[in-house]
Design an enzyme around this catalytic site. Sequence first.
Site, PDB file in Angstrom:
ATOM      1  CE  LYS A  22      -9.828  -2.586 -11.472  1.00 49.86           C
ATOM      2  NZ  LYS A  22      -9.417  -2.802 -10.160  1.00 49.86           N
ATOM      3  CB  CYS A 116      -9.684  -6.691   0.408  1.00 47.83           C
ATOM      4  SG  CYS A 116      -9.788  -8.052  -0.673  1.00 47.83           S
ATOM      5  NE  ARG A 121      -5.867  -7.185  -2.808  1.00 47.46           N
ATOM      6  CZ  ARG A 121      -6.388  -6.671  -3.842  1.00 47.46           C
ATOM      7  NH1 ARG A 121      -7.645  -6.127  -3.359  1.00 47.46           N
ATOM      8  NH2 ARG A 121      -5.592  -6.293  -4.827  1.00 47.46           N
ATOM      9  CG  ASP A 305      -7.864  -9.354 -11.456  1.00 47.46           C
ATOM     10  OD1 ASP A 305      -7.849  -9.878 -10.103  1.00 47.46           O
ATOM     11  OD2 ASP A 305      -7.122  -8.587 -11.564  1.00 47.46           O
TER      12      ASP A 305
HETATM   13  N1  EPU Z   1       1.465  -9.931  -1.551  1.00 49.54           N
HETATM   14  C1  EPU Z   1       2.080  -9.813  -0.264  1.00 49.54           C
HETATM   15  N2  EPU Z   1       2.645  -8.852   0.192  1.00 49.54           N
HETATM   16  C2  EPU Z   1       2.643  -7.473  -0.201  1.00 49.54           C
HETATM   17  C3  EPU Z   1       1.958  -7.525  -1.569  1.00 49.54           C
HETATM   18  C4  EPU Z   1       1.439  -8.593  -2.090  1.00 49.54           C
HETATM   19  O1  EPU Z   1       2.414 -11.188   0.314  1.00 49.54           O
HETATM   20  O2  EPU Z   1       3.073  -6.382   0.308  1.00 49.54           O
HETATM   21  C5  EPU Z   1       0.937 -11.062  -1.938  1.00 49.54           C
HETATM   22  C6  EPU Z   1      -0.572 -10.899  -2.082  1.00 49.54           C
HETATM   23  O3  EPU Z   1      -1.283 -11.550  -0.829  1.00 49.54           O
HETATM   24  C7  EPU Z   1      -1.068 -12.023  -3.150  1.00 49.54           C
HETATM   25  C8  EPU Z   1       0.106 -11.616  -4.225  1.00 49.54           C
HETATM   26  O4  EPU Z   1       1.297 -11.040  -3.537  1.00 49.54           O
HETATM   27  O5  EPU Z   1      -1.024 -13.163  -2.574  1.00 49.54           O
HETATM   28  C9  EPU Z   1       0.101 -11.075  -5.280  1.00 49.54           C
HETATM   29  O6  EPU Z   1      -0.685  -9.581  -5.064  1.00 49.54           O
HETATM   30  P1  EPU Z   1      -0.331  -8.329  -5.813  1.00 49.54           P
HETATM   31  O7  EPU Z   1       0.429  -7.346  -4.729  1.00 49.54           O
HETATM   32  O8  EPU Z   1       0.412  -8.579  -7.118  1.00 49.54           O
HETATM   33  O9  EPU Z   1      -1.855  -7.872  -6.057  1.00 49.54           O
HETATM   34  P2  EPU Z   1      -2.112  -6.120  -6.043  1.00 49.54           P
HETATM   35  O10 EPU Z   1      -0.783  -5.109  -6.640  1.00 49.54           O
HETATM   36  O11 EPU Z   1      -2.541  -5.553  -4.520  1.00 49.54           O
HETATM   37  C10 EPU Z   1      -3.157  -6.032  -8.501  1.00 49.54           C
HETATM   38  C11 EPU Z   1      -4.585  -5.900  -9.271  1.00 49.54           C
HETATM   39  C12 EPU Z   1      -5.499  -6.827  -8.601  1.00 49.54           C
HETATM   40  C13 EPU Z   1      -5.058  -8.200  -9.007  1.00 49.54           C
HETATM   41  C14 EPU Z   1      -3.531  -8.657  -8.452  1.00 49.54           C
HETATM   42  C15 EPU Z   1      -3.036  -9.782  -8.974  1.00 49.54           C
HETATM   43  C16 EPU Z   1      -4.297  -3.530  -9.229  1.00 49.54           C
HETATM   44  C17 EPU Z   1      -4.853  -2.048  -8.820  1.00 49.54           C
HETATM   45  N3  EPU Z   1      -4.769  -4.574  -8.617  1.00 49.54           N
HETATM   46  O12 EPU Z   1      -3.230  -6.159  -7.004  1.00 49.54           O
HETATM   47  O13 EPU Z   1      -6.593  -6.512  -9.538  1.00 49.54           O
HETATM   48  O14 EPU Z   1      -5.854  -9.149  -8.625  1.00 49.54           O
HETATM   49  O15 EPU Z   1      -2.617  -7.606  -9.078  1.00 49.54           O
HETATM   50  O16 EPU Z   1      -2.773  -9.870 -10.312  1.00 49.54           O
HETATM   51  O17 EPU Z   1      -3.457  -3.424 -10.028  1.00 49.54           O
HETATM   52  C18 EPU Z   1      -9.042  -6.497  -9.761  1.00 49.54           C
HETATM   53  O18 EPU Z   1      -8.644  -5.732 -10.657  1.00 49.54           O
HETATM   54  O19 EPU Z   1      -9.945  -7.031  -9.663  1.00 49.54           O
HETATM   55  C19 EPU Z   1      -7.628  -6.892  -8.752  1.00 49.54           C
HETATM   56  C20 EPU Z   1      -8.008  -7.075  -7.547  1.00 49.54           C
END
Ligand code: EPU
Length: 421
Positions: A22, A116, A121, A305
């Site tokens: 996904k 969320c 997030r 995850d």
């Molecule tokens: N963060 C920030 N600022 C930002 C972006 C992220 O502080 O602008 C922090 C977040 O709060 C968190 C960390 O960075 O503490 C990592 O977040 P990340 O940006 O890596 O997460 P994401 O891209 O929003 C993706 C997956 C998530 C998964 C996370 C971590 C997708 C669509 N989603 O989210 O997947 O948990 O990476 O690996 O790729 C799931 O599939 O259940 C899911 C939530």
Amino acid sequence: MDKFVVNGVGKLHGTVKISGAKNSCLALMPATLLTKGKNNILNVPEVNDTYTMIKLLKELGAEISFNNHELKINTSNVSNFVAPYEHVKKMRASVYVLGPLLAHYGYAKVSMPGGCAWGPRPINLHLEAMEKLGASIELEGGYIVAKANRLSGAKINFDVSSVGATGNTIMAAVLAKGTSLITNAAIEPEITHLEHFLEMMGAKINGIGTSTLEIEGVDELMPAKITNIPDRIEAGTLLIAGAITKSKIGIEYSHPEHIESLLLKLEDSGAKLKQVDGIIEINAENMEIKSTDVTTSIYPGFPTDMQAQWIAYMTLAKGTSTVTDNIYLDRFKHVPELKRLGADIEMRNNSAIVKGVNQLTGAKVMSTDLRASASLVLAGLAAKGTTEILRIYHLDRGYQRIEEKLQKLGANITRESTKEY
Ligand code: EPU
């Protein structure tokens, strides 16, 4: 609305094939906005998040067909650059259209994602990176409005490693004028796969798969065809299904290297693993589950995850284990629901202290988010009696008909429609 009814404690057996990932697909799909023409993505999972992204891309003007796990995305007539609230509120990954739209068309208006289910997030890193690449960013009526004549290469260091911010920034930098240097880039397999897709389109990226990327912007990218990677989180969830029910099962999964950290923890917990011809076999027959601590971290560490599923598993271990989430400090909505099944879990900040019990007992429980739902299914498989899991629309966002895979493995699980929620 659907619910799952699970009658637990039966043994599982047999082998199932893991679906496409996904989170990889959710990055590959918006990347097609960087091109004009016909792109193909194979091995796409039939999950609700895929359908949400299809709707969003169609709204932007893409023509899409989805058959037999193949997405055909024609981006020739993309002419709308607004990602509306109705999509973004359903799925935060909608924000992935920001980088490609801005880079290709010089304009993107994307609804600001809210919090969320399990806490904040933020997307500050995405926005800061776009600004570094030369975009102007304003917030208007809940929307991020990003503009640029043409983005220009920049040096971007991420304070926090972020999957989404890395994906968005790469997709913007590939069409920027000049060279970008991105440091502390995420190296999750989904991001590496996105980098390969962009390279197939003609992007010039040095350091693919590493945390330091040098990207030389090009004027134009061409449509491409890629096969999506299999879903490492679905693979991990099903391996735990085998372990928690003390069974011997196999998963057909071609990328064991993507789940190395989980495989090691499964072995620490007492399960025996064997890898032959693209199948990972887990043997947990007659096993006593050993309590095994995990701490989530960025790839290749133990994935956040899989945290909820691991807690479900540890509820039946001998002894006490500590499960700490360092990525999302509040991602523990499954804990009170697992307790309804008889689990003994105490929260200390971002750690769950899980004291193993001899037996879980079926009850009615509520899904709160995708991975929390998966943990309840796992607990239900090992609980005595009937477990009803409500609000499984959360689960359907990211697992392709998981009940069918579990039924194939011999589990007693059915999907029923219900008015309860
Ligand atoms: N963060 C920030 N600022 C930002 C972006 C992220 O502080 O602008 C922090 C977040 O709060 C968190 C960390 O960075 O503490 C990592 O977040 P990340 O940006 O890596 O997460 P994401 O891209 O929003 C993706 C997956 C998530 C998964 C996370 C971590 C997708 C669509 N989603 O989210 O997947 O948990 O990476 O690996 O790729 C799931 O599939 O259940 C899911 C939530």
